[in-house]
Design a protein around this motif. Sequence first.
Motif, short mmCIF file in Angstrom:
data_model
loop_
_atom_site.label_atom_id
_atom_site.label_comp_id
_atom_site.label_asym_id
_atom_site.label_seq_id
_atom_site.Cartn_x
_atom_site.Cartn_y
_atom_site.Cartn_z
N SER A 153 0.86 -1.18 0.00
CA SER A 153 0.00 0.00 0.00
C SER A 153 0.90 1.23 0.00
O SER A 153 2.11 1.14 0.22
CB SER A 153 -0.90 0.02 1.24
OG SER A 153 -0.13 0.23 2.42
N ASN A 154 0.31 2.40 -0.22
CA ASN A 154 1.10 3.63 -0.24
C ASN A 154 1.74 3.90 1.12
O ASN A 154 2.89 4.36 1.20
CB ASN A 154 0.23 4.81 -0.64
CG ASN A 154 -0.15 4.80 -2.11
OD1 ASN A 154 -0.05 3.76 -2.77
ND2 ASN A 154 -0.59 5.92 -2.64
N GLY A 155 1.02 3.62 2.21
CA GLY A 155 1.57 3.85 3.53
C GLY A 155 2.78 2.97 3.80
O GLY A 155 3.79 3.42 4.36
N LEU B 265 -5.51 0.51 3.92
CA LEU B 265 -5.25 -0.83 3.38
C LEU B 265 -4.50 -1.70 4.37
O LEU B 265 -4.82 -2.88 4.56
CB LEU B 265 -4.48 -0.73 2.06
CG LEU B 265 -5.29 -0.31 0.83
CD1 LEU B 265 -4.36 -0.04 -0.35
CD2 LEU B 265 -6.29 -1.39 0.47
N LEU B 266 -3.48 -1.14 5.00
CA LEU B 266 -2.72 -1.91 5.99
C LEU B 266 -3.58 -2.20 7.21
O LEU B 266 -3.57 -3.32 7.74
CB LEU B 266 -1.46 -1.14 6.41
CG LEU B 266 -0.54 -1.87 7.38
CD1 LEU B 266 0.06 -3.12 6.74
CD2 LEU B 266 0.58 -0.95 7.87
N LEU B 267 -4.33 -1.21 7.66
CA LEU B 267 -5.16 -1.37 8.84
C LEU B 267 -6.21 -2.45 8.65
O LEU B 267 -6.47 -3.26 9.55
CB LEU B 267 -5.83 -0.04 9.18
CG LEU B 267 -6.42 0.14 10.57
CD1 LEU B 267 -5.36 -0.02 11.65
CD2 LEU B 267 -7.09 1.51 10.69
N ASN B 268 -6.78 -2.51 7.46
CA ASN B 268 -7.83 -3.50 7.17
C ASN B 268 -7.28 -4.87 6.80
O ASN B 268 -7.96 -5.88 6.98
CB ASN B 268 -8.74 -3.01 6.03
CG ASN B 268 -9.56 -1.81 6.42
OD1 ASN B 268 -9.72 -1.51 7.60
ND2 ASN B 268 -10.10 -1.10 5.44
N GLY B 269 -6.07 -4.91 6.26
CA GLY B 269 -5.59 -6.14 5.66
C GLY B 269 -4.56 -6.94 6.44
O GLY B 269 -4.33 -8.11 6.14
N SER B 270 -3.93 -6.33 7.43
CA SER B 270 -2.82 -7.00 8.12
C SER B 270 -3.10 -7.12 9.61
O SER B 270 -3.75 -6.26 10.21
CB SER B 270 -1.52 -6.22 7.90
OG SER B 270 -0.45 -6.83 8.61
N SER B 271 -2.59 -8.18 10.22
CA SER B 271 -2.65 -8.34 11.67
C SER B 271 -1.40 -7.80 12.35
O SER B 271 -1.31 -7.75 13.57
CB SER B 271 -2.83 -9.82 12.04
OG SER B 271 -1.74 -10.58 11.55
N PHE B 272 -0.41 -7.39 11.54
CA PHE B 272 0.86 -6.86 12.06
C PHE B 272 0.96 -5.41 11.60
O PHE B 272 1.30 -5.14 10.45
CB PHE B 272 2.03 -7.69 11.51
CG PHE B 272 3.36 -7.32 12.09
CD1 PHE B 272 3.65 -7.59 13.42
CD2 PHE B 272 4.32 -6.70 11.32
CE1 PHE B 272 4.89 -7.25 13.96
CE2 PHE B 272 5.55 -6.36 11.85
CZ PHE B 272 5.83 -6.64 13.18
N ILE B 273 0.66 -4.47 12.50
CA ILE B 273 0.47 -3.08 12.08
C ILE B 273 1.40 -2.12 12.82
O ILE B 273 2.32 -1.57 12.25
CB ILE B 273 -1.00 -2.67 12.28
CG1 ILE B 273 -1.93 -3.58 11.47
CG2 ILE B 273 -1.21 -1.21 11.87
CD1 ILE B 273 -3.39 -3.44 11.81
N TYR B 274 1.14 -1.90 14.10
CA TYR B 274 1.81 -0.82 14.82
C TYR B 274 3.33 -1.01 14.99
O TYR B 274 4.07 -0.02 14.94
CB TYR B 274 1.13 -0.61 16.18
CG TYR B 274 -0.31 -0.19 16.02
CD1 TYR B 274 -0.64 1.12 15.65
CD2 TYR B 274 -1.34 -1.10 16.18
CE1 TYR B 274 -1.96 1.50 15.46
CE2 TYR B 274 -2.67 -0.74 15.98
CZ TYR B 274 -2.97 0.57 15.63
OH TYR B 274 -4.28 0.94 15.43
N PRO B 275 3.83 -2.24 15.14
CA PRO B 275 5.29 -2.38 15.21
C PRO B 275 6.01 -1.90 13.96
O PRO B 275 7.19 -1.53 14.02
CB PRO B 275 5.49 -3.89 15.42
CG PRO B 275 4.24 -4.34 16.10
CD PRO B 275 3.15 -3.52 15.47
N ARG B 276 5.32 -1.87 12.82
CA ARG B 276 5.95 -1.40 11.58
C ARG B 276 6.34 0.07 11.69
O ARG B 276 7.40 0.47 11.23
CB ARG B 276 5.01 -1.60 10.40
CG ARG B 276 4.61 -3.04 10.10
CD ARG B 276 3.70 -3.09 8.89
NE ARG B 276 3.09 -4.38 8.66
CZ ARG B 276 3.30 -5.14 7.57
NH1 ARG B 276 4.12 -4.70 6.63
NH2 ARG B 276 2.68 -6.29 7.42
N VAL B 277 5.45 0.87 12.26
CA VAL B 277 5.73 2.30 12.42
C VAL B 277 6.91 2.49 13.37
O VAL B 277 7.80 3.32 13.13
CB VAL B 277 4.49 3.04 12.96
CG1 VAL B 277 4.77 4.54 13.07
CG2 VAL B 277 3.29 2.79 12.06
#
Length: 254
Positions: free
Chosen positions: A14-16, A213-225
Amino acid sequence: MGKVIINSDDFGYSNGVNYGIVDAHQQGILTSTTLMANMPGFDHAVKLKKELPDLGVGVHLTLTCGEPLLKNVDSLMDGANFKKLAFYQRPFEIDGDQLYEEWNAQIQKVYHAGIIPTHLDSHHHTHTFGMNQEVVVALAKKYGLPVRGNFEKRTEVRHVDYFEPHFDDVGESIVEKRQINCSVEEYLEGLLEILREEKTVEIMCHTAYIDQLLLNGSSFIYPRVNQVEFLIHSAFAKQVKEDELIEQITYQEL
């Protein structure tokens, strides 16, 4: 002196995700990424890559996320989409020829976009499962590319001497979810020693900014930031940059 490739998976998701990878590369110590040819952010990632000549870009072969590029790969599909994480949930049969054709199409799409890939790996490590290993080895030999070496048949292709799979833990704030059995500080101290001593190392990570897209599609989110910030601002990032016994490279130099 050790040579290290710091690779963020999921370029093109995704763009993010793309912007997080670009910032970690331009401002931090990220040297490499792998591109998902079947995801919504692909064209955006290709556009960004053309302004980043030093960013190594491989192919993130995909079997468990989004839709396949080809229409005649029914054994890989559940409805219109890939079978997602079925590899982890239950055994199932796929057609090896269909997998070869789909993954070959993903590699070809990256070439046709004007990017010469540096290497191959896979989303959710699906190239490491059973017969899939034979498929990725065949494709690696066809295109003359190295492969992430976390699978049994790695001796048949070029790969780094050491693969580090647990770097995502530096972004994980919930201790119970970490895969390492020591503190982050102890883990990083040991990792620095590995980087100095091993001839070649790949560190796998996942950097991103959050979008819908990331929020809706992945279970691994906040550690990426958190990983974006870590690769830019941490004491570890500063040490990697300044240590005379550590050289940052891409798979192109392998």
